[in-house]
Design a protein around this motif. Sequence first.
Motif, PDB file in Angstrom:
ATOM      1  N   ALA A 154      12.079   3.758   8.297  1.00 32.11           N
ATOM      2  CA  ALA A 154      11.914   3.260   9.662  1.00 32.11           C
ATOM      3  C   ALA A 154      11.367   1.837   9.702  1.00 32.11           C
ATOM      4  N   SER A 158      11.172   7.067  19.256  1.00 34.89           N
ATOM      5  CA  SER A 158      10.920   8.195  18.359  1.00 34.89           C
ATOM      6  C   SER A 158      10.285   9.388  19.052  1.00 34.89           C
ATOM      7  N   SER A 202      12.639   8.969  12.504  1.00 38.74           N
ATOM      8  CA  SER A 202      12.355   8.029  13.580  1.00 38.74           C
ATOM      9  C   SER A 202      13.674   7.691  14.268  1.00 38.74           C
ATOM     10  N   PHE A 249       5.258   3.459   9.575  1.00 40.25           N
ATOM     11  CA  PHE A 249       6.006   2.803  10.640  1.00 40.25           C
ATOM     12  C   PHE A 249       5.081   2.395  11.782  1.00 40.25           C
ATOM     13  N   GLN A 250       4.091   3.222  12.090  1.00 41.75           N
ATOM     14  CA  GLN A 250       3.178   2.888  13.179  1.00 41.75           C
ATOM     15  C   GLN A 250       2.434   1.592  12.903  1.00 41.75           C
ATOM     16  N   GLU A 253      11.998   1.353  20.742  1.00 39.55           N
ATOM     17  CA  GLU A 253      11.407   2.408  19.924  1.00 39.55           C
ATOM     18  C   GLU A 253      11.430   3.703  20.738  1.00 39.55           C
ATOM     19  N   THR A 289      11.550   8.702   7.980  1.00 38.35           N
ATOM     20  CA  THR A 289      10.293   7.991   8.214  1.00 38.35           C
ATOM     21  C   THR A 289      10.056   6.908   7.165  1.00 38.35           C
ATOM     22  N   TRP A 298      13.573  -1.315  11.121  1.00 37.83           N
ATOM     23  CA  TRP A 298      13.051  -1.938  12.342  1.00 37.83           C
ATOM     24  C   TRP A 298      12.832  -3.434  12.125  1.00 37.83           C
TER      25      TRP A 298
END
Length: 354
Positions: free
Chosen positions: A196, A42, A135, A2-3, A40, A193, A200
């Motif tokens: 996510a 999280s 998340s 996700f990052q 965001e 996770t 998104w």
Amino acid sequence: MFQDVLLESGAQISDNGIVQTFGNDEEALKAADSGCAVIEMSHFGRLRVTGDDRLRFLHNQSTADLLQLKDGEGCDTVFVTNTARTIDLATAWAMNTAVILLVSPETRHDLIKLLNKYIFFSDKVEVDDITEKTSYFSIVGPQSDNVMRQLKLESLIDKPYGTHVHYTANGAPVTVGVGSGLCTKGYSFLVSTAAAGPVWTSILKCGALHMGSLAWERLRILQGRPVPGKELTDEFNVLEAGLWRTISQTKGCYIGQETVARLITYNGVKQHLHGVKLTGAVEPGTILTTRDGVKAGKLTSCTREAPYFGLCYIRKQCGGPGLEIKIGDGSVTGILVQVPGLARELSSGSQTVT
């Protein structure tokens, strides 16, 4: 990961993993006001409370009537000390086998310790921290319903605050709830996770504009949402913090209940949290005075950019909305205004939520 998805969107992420900004703060705030923004979040805590006694246990630990919640329902509640001093404003989602608590990042670990402290041997209750396994993000703004329709989640539109449903995305669980923690129309997404990134991306494709924590901080000040370490501390009680909507008038004993009841019965609230329009930037903690030089209260939060706006506690005897105040040495002045997230009295019936 996700990052990686966030970085591709232009996210600037702090060393402790918080998305500070996407480099579009002003545009994101405009989207929250007239369109739809996706935030965001999280870094906020997610606690999973299980066991047959979970609702009774949480009911006894906070201000809302959690025993009334059925599977798929939710509400806001406040954890307080035995003298009704504020710890955190949380959202509770009641599920078939668990209650999910959405809590502030500052209180996550302390709340786990606090809850475990009050679990007795005979209590069928367990508290798990699922923050790192999930998340969390929210959408806000008047066009949020349009985004929900495009996501095929229109069944939640116009449902009561806290209502939530479970879905799957790429085979992974997703829970979507009504409300964003702010007064603006919105929805919250609790996702695994694994799901996510796809969720998104789907929200962005539906027209939402991404927002980081710096813009959210400005938005929550403008709307009057109090947070731990600023408005929610052991210096102020839950009524002074303007969280009357989270208080049940009908439930029995809970931690801090005697103090809350006494303050209401004897009109004992001495100060209130207010919004304040400011002529300049001010450091939180600065003392506020009336135009006559009488000490009135203290500033707790202030936006970083103009037009400057803050939250402050003001002694009730000094006045309310419309009161002109001086900040510090008087080089900055302000005027008290109403903000949508705060209440001054109990609503009819049991607790309500914004």
